[in-house]
Design a protein around this motif. Structure first.
Motif, PDB file in Angstrom:
ATOM      1  N   VAL A  42      46.188  21.697  45.626  1.00 20.26           N
ATOM      2  CA  VAL A  42      46.066  23.155  45.666  1.00 20.26           C
ATOM      3  C   VAL A  42      45.161  23.579  46.816  1.00 20.26           C
ATOM      4  N   ASP A  43      45.662  24.493  47.622  1.00 18.58           N
ATOM      5  CA  ASP A  43      44.870  25.184  48.644  1.00 18.58           C
ATOM      6  C   ASP A  43      44.677  26.624  48.180  1.00 18.58           C
ATOM      7  N   LEU A  44      43.428  27.044  48.089  1.00 15.97           N
ATOM      8  CA  LEU A  44      43.140  28.377  47.563  1.00 15.97           C
ATOM      9  C   LEU A  44      41.819  28.863  48.124  1.00 15.97           C
ATOM     10  N   HIS A  45      41.787  30.119  48.559  1.00 10.09           N
ATOM     11  CA  HIS A  45      40.523  30.739  48.950  1.00 10.09           C
ATOM     12  C   HIS A  45      40.395  32.079  48.240  1.00 10.09           C
ATOM     13  N   ILE A  46      39.240  32.287  47.617  1.00 15.22           N
ATOM     14  CA  ILE A  46      38.920  33.546  46.943  1.00 15.22           C
ATOM     15  C   ILE A  46      37.734  34.161  47.666  1.00 15.22           C
ATOM     16  N   ASP A  47      37.914  35.365  48.181  1.00 18.34           N
ATOM     17  CA  ASP A  47      36.854  36.030  48.933  1.00 18.34           C
ATOM     18  C   ASP A  47      35.744  36.522  48.011  1.00 18.34           C
ATOM     19  N   PRO A  48      34.507  36.590  48.514  1.00 17.40           N
ATOM     20  CA  PRO A  48      33.424  37.194  47.733  1.00 17.40           C
ATOM     21  C   PRO A  48      33.807  38.615  47.317  1.00 17.40           C
ATOM     22  N   GLY A  49      33.580  38.944  46.059  1.00 12.75           N
ATOM     23  CA  GLY A  49      33.886  40.274  45.556  1.00 12.75           C
ATOM     24  C   GLY A  49      35.273  40.435  44.992  1.00 12.75           C
ATOM     25  N   ASP A  50      36.121  39.410  45.118  1.00 12.29           N
ATOM     26  CA  ASP A  50      37.471  39.480  44.542  1.00 12.29           C
ATOM     27  C   ASP A  50      37.411  39.295  43.026  1.00 12.29           C
ATOM     28  N   MET A  51      38.332  39.964  42.339  1.00 10.13           N
ATOM     29  CA  MET A  51      38.532  39.707  40.919  1.00 10.13           C
ATOM     30  C   MET A  51      39.941  39.147  40.761  1.00 10.13           C
ATOM     31  N   VAL A  52      40.015  37.854  40.459  1.00 12.51           N
ATOM     32  CA  VAL A  52      41.274  37.124  40.483  1.00 12.51           C
ATOM     33  C   VAL A  52      41.691  36.747  39.065  1.00 12.51           C
ATOM     34  N   ALA A  53      42.924  37.085  38.716  1.00 14.88           N
ATOM     35  CA  ALA A  53      43.509  36.648  37.453  1.00 14.88           C
ATOM     36  C   ALA A  53      44.317  35.387  37.716  1.00 14.88           C
ATOM     37  N   LEU A  96      37.762  46.659  26.371  1.00 13.30           N
ATOM     38  CA  LEU A  96      36.820  45.730  26.991  1.00 13.30           C
ATOM     39  C   LEU A  96      37.271  45.289  28.376  1.00 13.30           C
ATOM     40  N   ARG A  97      38.581  45.116  28.556  1.00 13.11           N
ATOM     41  CA  ARG A  97      39.088  44.775  29.896  1.00 13.11           C
ATOM     42  C   ARG A  97      38.712  45.862  30.892  1.00 13.11           C
ATOM     43  N   GLU A  98      38.929  47.115  30.504  1.00  9.22           N
ATOM     44  CA  GLU A  98      38.625  48.224  31.415  1.00  9.22           C
ATOM     45  C   GLU A  98      37.138  48.271  31.746  1.00  9.22           C
ATOM     46  N   LEU A 151      47.697  42.093  35.094  1.00 10.14           N
ATOM     47  CA  LEU A 151      47.941  43.332  35.838  1.00 10.14           C
ATOM     48  C   LEU A 151      46.813  44.334  35.638  1.00 10.14           C
ATOM     49  N   GLN A 152      46.192  44.331  34.475  1.00 10.43           N
ATOM     50  CA  GLN A 152      45.107  45.261  34.202  1.00 10.43           C
ATOM     51  C   GLN A 152      43.805  44.819  34.859  1.00 10.43           C
ATOM     52  N   ILE A 153      43.573  43.518  34.911  1.00  9.38           N
ATOM     53  CA  ILE A 153      42.290  42.985  35.384  1.00  9.38           C
ATOM     54  C   ILE A 153      42.274  42.736  36.891  1.00  9.38           C
ATOM     55  N   GLY A 154      43.326  42.120  37.398  1.00 13.66           N
ATOM     56  CA  GLY A 154      43.239  41.487  38.710  1.00 13.66           C
ATOM     57  C   GLY A 154      43.368  42.406  39.905  1.00 13.66           C
TER      58      GLY A 154
END
Length: 257
Positions: free
Chosen positions: A37-48, A188-190, A214-217
């Motif tokens: 797996v190659d994956l990069h998540i930027d600072p401040g991202d909210m990833v589902a 709670l998600r919101e 879809l609600q979180i990410g």
């Protein structure tokens, strides 16, 4: 020094050709849970992180949290190796679990204080921060209640308050609302999403629910088994309902394969 002053900013995550194998009887190769797996998540991202049960979501989660070492490749968080530099991450990563994991002999306030206590924050300061987060999560007046006196939703609010109170730059969330009824989970998600954005955290949120993703990410990553990225899409406030429905249909197609 206060926790707020000492805390790191939101932290980025990189997986570079990461594979994770587990021993399997009768196999020299073992069981492959995560496959290059190659994956990069930027600072401040909210990833589902979305996928079927057994697709490798939790294995990736455990490598990012430093609980597992990759068999091949490299995992880094803010430029550090979470497995080999585990102590560096004290106070920098907070985890919200599927179950609240509150200590039954401690009040809501004492449970929220726990992480700060382990970090050596002075009593008055940690009490102030814990009280503030309980209030922000709608639990003012319940500070001295024990877990058995709280509803499931309230206990999970305490768990979320405990995670935010340390001011960690990275929040790792393992299906934290799956045990709640849908109305409570939705609220709670919101609230959780708003707090992550308001406090500029990086968050990785494991889920098997398309609606929750879809609600979180801000970004949804769909995994196939063994864990490979099958679909990766970004959303923002400008993403309309028609586009969300198209994304939902595409996720369903990927998960059906």
């Amino acid at each position: 020094m206060s926790v707020a002053a000492a805390a790191d900013p939101a932290m980025g995550i990189t997986l570079d050709k990461v594979t994770k194998r587990f021993p399997k009887r009768g196999s020299d190769e073992g069981f492959v849970a995560v496959d290059r797996v190659d994956l990069h998540i930027d600072p401040g991202d909210m990833v589902a992180l979305l996928g079927k049960t057994g697709c490798g979501k939790s294995t990736i989660f455990n490598m990012v949290s430093g609980l597992l070492e990759p068999s091949e490749g490299k995992v880094s968080v803010a430029g550090h190796d979470p497995f080999h530099e585990f102590d560096w991450f004290r106070g920098k990563v907070a985890i919200v679990f599927q179950n609240d994991r509150l200590l039954p002999w401690r009040t809501a306030l004492q449970n929220v204080e726990l992480g700060l206590e382990l970090l050596g924050v002075p009593h008055e300061e940690r009490r102030k921060q814990a009280m503030d987060w309980l209030s922000r999560l709608g639990l003012k007046g319940h500070e001295h209640d024990y877990p058995h006196a709280l509803s499931g939703g309230m206990r999970q609010r305490v768990s979320i308050a405990r995670a935010f109170a340390t001011n960690a730059g990275l929040l790792l969330c393992d299906e934290p609302f799956s045990a709640l009824d849908e109305m409570t989970a939705n609220r709670l998600r919101e609230e959780f999403s708003a707090l992550v954005r308001e406090n500029r955290k990086t968050a990785v949120f494991i889920t098997h629910s398309i609606n929750e993703a879809l609600q979180i990410g801000d970004r949804i990553i769909v995994l196939e088994r063994p864990a490979k990225i099958a679909y990766d899409v970004r959303l923002d406030r400008a993403t309309g309902e028609a586009e969300k429905e198209a994304i939902r249909d595409r996720i369903k197609e990927v998960l059906a394969l």
